[in-house]
Structures are given as C-alpha cells and as structure tokens.
Design a protein around this motif. Sequence first.
Motif, PDB file in Angstrom:
ATOM      1  N   LEU A   2       4.733  -7.852  10.326  1.00  0.00           N
ATOM      2  CA  LEU A   2       4.275  -9.184   9.941  1.00  0.00           C
ATOM      3  C   LEU A   2       5.451 -10.144   9.892  1.00  0.00           C
ATOM      4  N   ALA A   3       5.204 -11.382  10.288  1.00  0.00           N
ATOM      5  CA  ALA A   3       6.221 -12.433  10.194  1.00  0.00           C
ATOM      6  C   ALA A   3       5.587 -13.641   9.516  1.00  0.00           C
ATOM      7  N   VAL A   4       6.252 -14.151   8.492  1.00  0.00           N
ATOM      8  CA  VAL A   4       5.757 -15.317   7.769  1.00  0.00           C
ATOM      9  C   VAL A   4       6.396 -16.564   8.367  1.00  0.00           C
ATOM     10  N   GLY A  10       6.414 -26.825   4.509  1.00  0.00           N
ATOM     11  CA  GLY A  10       5.549 -25.947   3.732  1.00  0.00           C
ATOM     12  C   GLY A  10       4.084 -26.343   3.708  1.00  0.00           C
ATOM     13  N   GLN A  11       3.714 -27.398   4.436  1.00  0.00           N
ATOM     14  CA  GLN A  11       2.326 -27.844   4.447  1.00  0.00           C
ATOM     15  C   GLN A  11       1.431 -26.951   5.310  1.00  0.00           C
ATOM     16  N   VAL A  12       2.043 -26.204   6.219  1.00  0.00           N
ATOM     17  CA  VAL A  12       1.325 -25.249   7.065  1.00  0.00           C
ATOM     18  C   VAL A  12       2.072 -23.922   6.977  1.00  0.00           C
ATOM     19  N   GLY A  27      -3.492 -18.472   9.042  1.00  0.00           N
ATOM     20  CA  GLY A  27      -2.757 -19.371   8.174  1.00  0.00           C
ATOM     21  C   GLY A  27      -3.639 -20.391   7.485  1.00  0.00           C
ATOM     22  N   VAL A  28      -2.955 -21.272   6.756  1.00  0.00           N
ATOM     23  CA  VAL A  28      -3.620 -22.331   6.001  1.00  0.00           C
ATOM     24  C   VAL A  28      -2.864 -23.635   6.228  1.00  0.00           C
TER      25      VAL A  28
END
Length: 93
Positions: A2-4, A10-12, A27-28
């Motif tokens: 996994l990669a964040v 930081g909005q997406v 994502g969000v």
Amino acid sequence: MLAVNEYFEGQVKSISFAGADKPASVGVMEVGEYEFGTAAPEVMQVISGALTVMLPGQSEWQTFNAGQQFDVIGNAKFQVKVETQTAYLCIYG
C-alpha cells in the motif's frame, strides 16, 4: 504493498494498491476544486458523494453520483468540483 498519497495540501488523500487486474487507488476528496493529470487511462468510480467534472475535450460539466463512474483518457488533465466530502475508486490503465 500500500502507498498513501496526499494532494492539494491534504484536501485529497488516497491509498494505492494492486487491484485484481490493474493498479488502483481509493480515496477521499474534501470540498473544493481540483485539477488532475493522467498518465494512463483511468476509470473513476464514485463510492459516496458526488464529483462534478470537466472531462478533456468536453465543454460542459457533468455530475457523477455515488454508484456512477466515468472514464478519463491518458495523458490529459481534467477538472473536478466537489460540493460534499466524496469517496472514490480509481482504476489505472
């Protein structure tokens, strides 16, 4: 593995993973307006909320709600308007 990923201060935020057939991310997006670029074709699926998008080559905004999806060509840019916190799944390639 996994990669964040974090974009637009930081909005997406998204988590990339190896999907069953192709690479993907989930994502969000917070409320706002964003421009994204693609390297390869993408399929964007709205999980929760809604995305209003201006796709490459189009002249009108289109809104996609939870349960809907849209395609974006590779090597292009597209604009997104988000009016409520929205979750998505993006499949690459």
